[in-house]
Design an enzyme around this catalytic site. Structure first.
Site, PDB file in Angstrom:
ATOM      1  N   CYS A   1     -10.850   3.312  -0.310  1.00 39.60           N
ATOM      2  CA  CYS A   1      -9.717   3.684  -0.030  1.00 39.60           C
ATOM      3  C   CYS A   1      -9.329   2.538   1.259  1.00 39.60           C
ATOM      4  O   CYS A   1     -10.089   2.510   2.223  1.00 39.60           O
ATOM      5  CB  CYS A   1      -9.111   5.012   0.348  1.00 39.60           C
ATOM      6  SG  CYS A   1      -7.327   5.204   0.943  1.00 39.60           S
TER       7      CYS A   1
ATOM      8  N   CYS B   1      -4.209  -1.233  -2.198  1.00 46.44           N
ATOM      9  CA  CYS B   1      -4.279   0.124  -2.465  1.00 46.44           C
ATOM     10  C   CYS B   1      -5.260   0.283  -3.406  1.00 46.44           C
ATOM     11  O   CYS B   1      -5.081  -0.114  -4.703  1.00 46.44           O
ATOM     12  CB  CYS B   1      -2.821   0.561  -2.704  1.00 46.44           C
ATOM     13  SG  CYS B   1      -3.041   2.569  -2.972  1.00 46.44           S
TER      14      CYS B   1
ATOM     15  N   GLU C   1      -2.499   8.114   8.380  1.00 43.91           N
ATOM     16  CA  GLU C   1      -1.121   7.847   8.249  1.00 43.91           C
ATOM     17  C   GLU C   1      -0.522   8.529   9.609  1.00 43.91           C
ATOM     18  O   GLU C   1       0.544   7.837  10.143  1.00 43.91           O
ATOM     19  CB  GLU C   1      -0.284   8.565   7.368  1.00 43.91           C
ATOM     20  CG  GLU C   1      -0.526   8.033   6.100  1.00 43.91           C
ATOM     21  CD  GLU C   1      -0.084   6.534   5.789  1.00 43.91           C
ATOM     22  OE1 GLU C   1       0.919   6.396   6.247  1.00 43.91           O
ATOM     23  OE2 GLU C   1      -0.887   5.674   5.476  1.00 43.91           O
TER      24      GLU C   1
ATOM     25  N   ASP D   1       0.807  -1.151   0.011  1.00 40.47           N
ATOM     26  CA  ASP D   1       0.006   0.038  -0.029  1.00 40.47           C
ATOM     27  C   ASP D   1       0.812   1.296   0.091  1.00 40.47           C
ATOM     28  O   ASP D   1       2.168   1.254   0.203  1.00 40.47           O
ATOM     29  CB  ASP D   1      -0.909   0.036   1.130  1.00 40.47           C
ATOM     30  CG  ASP D   1      -1.849   1.364   1.103  1.00 40.47           C
ATOM     31  OD1 ASP D   1      -2.273   1.380  -0.025  1.00 40.47           O
ATOM     32  OD2 ASP D   1      -2.162   1.791   2.392  1.00 40.47           O
ATOM     33  N   SER D   2       0.503   2.298  -0.353  1.00 44.01           N
ATOM     34  CA  SER D   2       1.180   3.603  -0.109  1.00 44.01           C
ATOM     35  C   SER D   2       1.582   4.068   1.088  1.00 44.01           C
ATOM     36  O   SER D   2       2.359   4.701   1.247  1.00 44.01           O
ATOM     37  CB  SER D   2       0.319   4.721  -0.916  1.00 44.01           C
ATOM     38  OG  SER D   2      -1.065   4.931  -0.322  1.00 44.01           O
TER      39      SER D   2
ATOM     40  N   HIS E   1      -7.348   3.017   3.523  1.00 47.30           N
ATOM     41  CA  HIS E   1      -7.269   3.716   4.918  1.00 47.30           C
ATOM     42  C   HIS E   1      -8.446   4.098   5.521  1.00 47.30           C
ATOM     43  O   HIS E   1      -8.721   4.122   6.811  1.00 47.30           O
ATOM     44  CB  HIS E   1      -6.650   5.104   4.572  1.00 47.30           C
ATOM     45  CG  HIS E   1      -5.157   5.121   4.237  1.00 47.30           C
ATOM     46  ND1 HIS E   1      -4.896   4.552   2.970  1.00 47.30           N
ATOM     47  CD2 HIS E   1      -4.024   5.446   5.038  1.00 47.30           C
ATOM     48  CE1 HIS E   1      -3.526   4.860   2.983  1.00 47.30           C
ATOM     49  NE2 HIS E   1      -2.988   5.160   4.254  1.00 47.30           N
TER      50      HIS E   1
END
Length: 275
Positions: free
Chosen positions: A192, A78, A160, A15-16, A194
């Site tokens: 997403c 992602c 993040e 993932d990013s 996240h």
């Protein structure tokens, strides 16, 4: 050629940033004996606002790093990277190195809606990509279901930073999701990886307005099936190990990974890699 006995190669998860940990959780639940290499490109997160070619290049570098470290396949956990990179990656590595991506969970949301309106919360990159447009055209439009999208560039950085339950996170969610609630959406696709970590804040702001729908469990089931069919699943009942890799600062990533996975920070080992 598929080896005659199941290999012990770990499965790569990319993932990013730390968002893919929501998918990793489902993968570990579905395959408790499997070992994983989790790579977060924290030096370049977020991907959502980056140019398309930049997203493809960063994703290709990350997958190449996992391949070089001995991964037997990879889950691109992602949505933005999946939207731009799956075809290129599969062409490059071929069937001996399975590449599994994410598709926004529009299909189950369409099947479950009672109001005929489905909301999708996504990043700018996912909205630009073709995967979301394709699933809307394939599942929502024939069913006469209206899809209302919402986008934010602020939510991924908050996750993040481990700020999933802060007032700032709730304020951003209020701003971007209120139009979906006012439009009558009763299903909210978390477009997403996240965003499942924001579920508590979404429910705190909107109660039961939305049923929250994401791809994690479906991707985990599909991944297990792929590994079983290829003879690559490492069987076990909970002895699988995760190696955490980041391209940015391991010291900054460690407490966030611990927070999001529920692990004790001293049990989380994070290595820095260059992609």
């Amino acid at each position: 050629m598929t080896p005659p006995t199941p290999p012990t190669a770990p499965l790569g998860v990319f993932d990013s940033g730390v968002g893919g940990l929501s998918v990793l959780s489902e993968l570990r639940r579905a395959m408790p004996g499997q070992d994983f290499l989790y790579l977060a490109d924290t030096a370049h997160v977020p991907y959502g606002g980056r140019p398309d070619d930049d997203i493809r290049a960063l994703t290709a570098r990350a997958v190449a790093a996992l391949h070089a470290r001995g991964a037997g396949g990879v889950v691109v956990a992602c949505n933005t990277a999946s939207a731009f990179s799956l075809g290129h990656l599969r062409e490059r590595y071929g069937p001996e190195f399975p590449v599994i991506g994410l598709v926004p969970a529009v299909k189950p949301a369409v099947a479950a809606t009672r109001t005929g309106v489905v909301g999708v919360l996504a990043t700018p990159g996912t909205l630009r990509g073709t995967l979301l447009k394709d699933v809307i055209a394939r599942f929502a439009q024939p069913a006469g279901v209206r899809v209302q999208t919402a986008v934010s560039a602020d939510l991924v950085p908050l996750v993040e930073a481990g700020q999933t339950g802060t007032e700032r996170a709730r304020a951003v969610l209020r701003e971007v999701l209120t139009p979906l609630a006012e439009a009558g959406a009763d299903q909210l696709v978390l477009g997403c990886t996240h965003y499942p970590f924001l579920a508590g804040s979404i429910r705190a702001e909107f109660g039961d307005t939305f049923a929250l729908v994401d791809s994690g469990a479906a991707v985990a089931r599909h991944t297990r099936n792929v590994l079983v069919a290829a003879g690559r699943l490492r069987e076990g009942t909970g002895d699988g190990h995760v190696t955490y890799l980041v391209t940015g600062d391991p010291a900054a990533a460690r407490p966030v990974i611990a927070l999001l996975t529920g692990e004790r920070e001293h049990n989380v080992t994070v290595q820095q890699v260059t992609t």
